[in-house]
Design a protein around this motif. Structure first.
Motif, PDB file in Angstrom:
ATOM      1  N   PRO A 171    -143.356   1.491 101.784  1.00 15.11           N
ATOM      2  CA  PRO A 171    -144.163   1.430 100.564  1.00 15.11           C
ATOM      3  C   PRO A 171    -145.663   1.416 100.791  1.00 15.11           C
ATOM      4  O   PRO A 171    -146.432   1.782  99.903  1.00 15.11           O
ATOM      5  CB  PRO A 171    -143.701   0.122  99.907  1.00 15.11           C
ATOM      6  CG  PRO A 171    -143.211  -0.717 101.047  1.00 15.11           C
ATOM      7  CD  PRO A 171    -142.600   0.253 102.009  1.00 15.11           C
ATOM      8  N   TRP A 175    -146.106   6.518 104.593  1.00 11.92           N
ATOM      9  CA  TRP A 175    -146.132   5.849 103.291  1.00 11.92           C
ATOM     10  C   TRP A 175    -146.752   6.800 102.288  1.00 11.92           C
ATOM     11  O   TRP A 175    -147.327   7.845 102.663  1.00 11.92           O
ATOM     12  CB  TRP A 175    -146.904   4.529 103.381  1.00 11.92           C
ATOM     13  CG  TRP A 175    -148.330   4.659 103.815  1.00 11.92           C
ATOM     14  CD1 TRP A 175    -149.433   4.752 103.003  1.00 11.92           C
ATOM     15  CD2 TRP A 175    -148.826   4.747 105.161  1.00 11.92           C
ATOM     16  NE1 TRP A 175    -150.574   4.869 103.760  1.00 11.92           N
ATOM     17  CE2 TRP A 175    -150.234   4.873 105.091  1.00 11.92           C
ATOM     18  CE3 TRP A 175    -148.209   4.700 106.427  1.00 11.92           C
ATOM     19  CZ2 TRP A 175    -151.026   4.967 106.219  1.00 11.92           C
ATOM     20  CZ3 TRP A 175    -149.005   4.801 107.552  1.00 11.92           C
ATOM     21  CH2 TRP A 175    -150.392   4.928 107.449  1.00 11.92           C
ATOM     22  N   ARG A 203    -136.009   1.186  94.340  1.00 10.27           N
ATOM     23  CA  ARG A 203    -137.070   1.577  95.268  1.00 10.27           C
ATOM     24  C   ARG A 203    -136.506   2.154  96.556  1.00 10.27           C
ATOM     25  O   ARG A 203    -137.190   2.881  97.269  1.00 10.27           O
ATOM     26  CB  ARG A 203    -137.954   0.371  95.593  1.00 10.27           C
ATOM     27  CG  ARG A 203    -138.801  -0.120  94.433  1.00 10.27           C
ATOM     28  CD  ARG A 203    -139.774  -1.170  94.876  1.00 10.27           C
ATOM     29  NE  ARG A 203    -140.595  -1.647  93.787  1.00 10.27           N
ATOM     30  CZ  ARG A 203    -141.851  -2.031  93.919  1.00 10.27           C
ATOM     31  NH1 ARG A 203    -142.442  -1.985  95.100  1.00 10.27           N
ATOM     32  NH2 ARG A 203    -142.535  -2.472  92.885  1.00 10.27           N
ATOM     33  N   ASN A 241    -138.376  -0.870 102.822  1.00  7.28           N
ATOM     34  CA  ASN A 241    -139.365  -1.483 101.951  1.00  7.28           C
ATOM     35  C   ASN A 241    -139.816  -2.869 102.380  1.00  7.28           C
ATOM     36  O   ASN A 241    -140.725  -3.437 101.776  1.00  7.28           O
ATOM     37  CB  ASN A 241    -138.816  -1.562 100.521  1.00  7.28           C
ATOM     38  CG  ASN A 241    -138.730  -0.197  99.863  1.00  7.28           C
ATOM     39  OD1 ASN A 241    -139.686   0.562  99.863  1.00  7.28           O
ATOM     40  ND2 ASN A 241    -137.565   0.138  99.316  1.00  7.28           N
ATOM     41  N   CYS A 253    -142.598   0.657  90.314  1.00  8.20           N
ATOM     42  CA  CYS A 253    -143.485   0.647  91.475  1.00  8.20           C
ATOM     43  C   CYS A 253    -144.969   0.658  91.122  1.00  8.20           C
ATOM     44  O   CYS A 253    -145.792   0.226  91.934  1.00  8.20           O
ATOM     45  CB  CYS A 253    -143.177   1.847  92.373  1.00  8.20           C
ATOM     46  SG  CYS A 253    -141.523   1.814  93.126  1.00  8.20           S
TER      47      CYS A 253
END
Length: 302
Positions: free
Chosen positions: A113, A140, A5, A77, A202
């Motif tokens: 995120p 984001w 991520r 994140n 995700c």
């Protein structure tokens, strides 16, 4: 060890250095110059005492080979107390050191995120010096424009992947995820498995089955998917025919409608499979992801 991520968004930004300044201008409304060339810059900064600062990505805008503007781009994140304390000490230093090294204005962007994380990461940092207050500029996926057509996915594949996770509402989820698969074909075969893993990791669990169905449809129907299928054996190889792009597109349209539970009568089926215009079929393929009745494929007003 950095997570997928964290690393995949950075790889996408390195692939397309002009993407970060474009996001800064068009999404965040920041005064970043539209320079003719952007390229990755130094991602470590040597300190006066032994040691280095390790930055995620530095993107340098040049004009006649002279640095005119730089963007330090971080992926963040998490927003725990420890994270905020680390950011308060390190990120202002990133900006001042890169500014000193390149002798040009510097902006720090952070990709987060979700909105709550981005708001916390953007908390102003009091440095102690009068009027020197540092605040990262954050965004984001939901702030980025949804990529919903093949043309957009082909032109801006990195943006398609970065934005997708912010546009998973019922009205657009399926087409956004389908365009992620389209975008992957423009981003290099050696990295497609990593991109797939990133999206799979995700996507919320409640949408995972839908994402995997779209992957299966893509593998089964597109003629260029033989390589894609080989790279994705770990998620189940699906054998498909590769009898030309036109036939593959027609098959994809009918398959998508079938998977969506939409009835396709003989008239619609015949019109699709007898069409030899790849551009027309591509247009119908886009529409197959959103129409509520098969006949709406052919009605541009719906």
């Amino acid at each position: 060890m950095p997570s997928i991520r964290h690393e995949i968004p950075l790889q996408l930004l390195r692939n397309r250095p002009e993407l970060a300044p474009r996001i800064a201008r068009t999404v965040l409304g920041l005064p970043v110059p539209d320079l003719p060339c952007w390229h990755p810059g130094p991602e470590t900064v040597t300190l006066l005492s032994p040691g280095e600062l390790h930055l995620d990505v530095v993107l340098v805008g040049t004009n006649a080979d002279k640095p005119e503007f730089a963007i330090v781009h971080e992926v963040q994140n998490a927003c725990s107390t420890a994270d905020l304390e680390r950011i308060a000490l390190s990120w202002p230093a990133y900006v001042t050191h890169v500014r000193q090294r390149l002798a040009c204005p510097v902006l720090l962007l952070a990709f987060c995120p979700d909105e709550p994380t981005a708001r916390k990461i953007a908390t102003p940092v009091e440095t102690g010096h009068p009027d020197f207050v540092f605040r990262a500029r954050t965004y984001w996926p939901g702030m980025l424009p949804a990529i919903t057509t093949v043309a957009e996915a082909d032109a801006r594949p990195e943006l398609a992947l970065l934005a997708a996770l912010g546009h998973l509402g019922d009205c657009e989820r399926r087409i956004v995820l389908a365009m992620v698969l389209e975008a992957m074909q423009r981003l290099g075969p050696e990295l497609r498995v990593h991109y797939h893993d990133y999206i799979t990791n995700c996507v919320p669990a409640r949408y995972r089955k839908e994402w995997e169905e779209l992957v299966a449809i893509a593998i089964e129907n597109y003629h260029w998917e033989s390589d894609f299928a080989h790279e994705h054996q770990e998620i189940g190889r699906v054998e498909g025919r590769a009898e030309g792009r036109v036939e593959a597109l027609a098959g994809s349209i009918l398959r998508i409608l079938e998977r969506r539970g939409i009835t396709v009568d003989d008239v619609v089926c015949a019109r699709v499979i007898t069409c030899s215009d790849a551009d027309q079929l591509t247009h119908w393929l886009d529409r197959a992801l959103t129409v509520s009745a098969a006949e709406q494929l052919f009605d541009d007003r719906s």
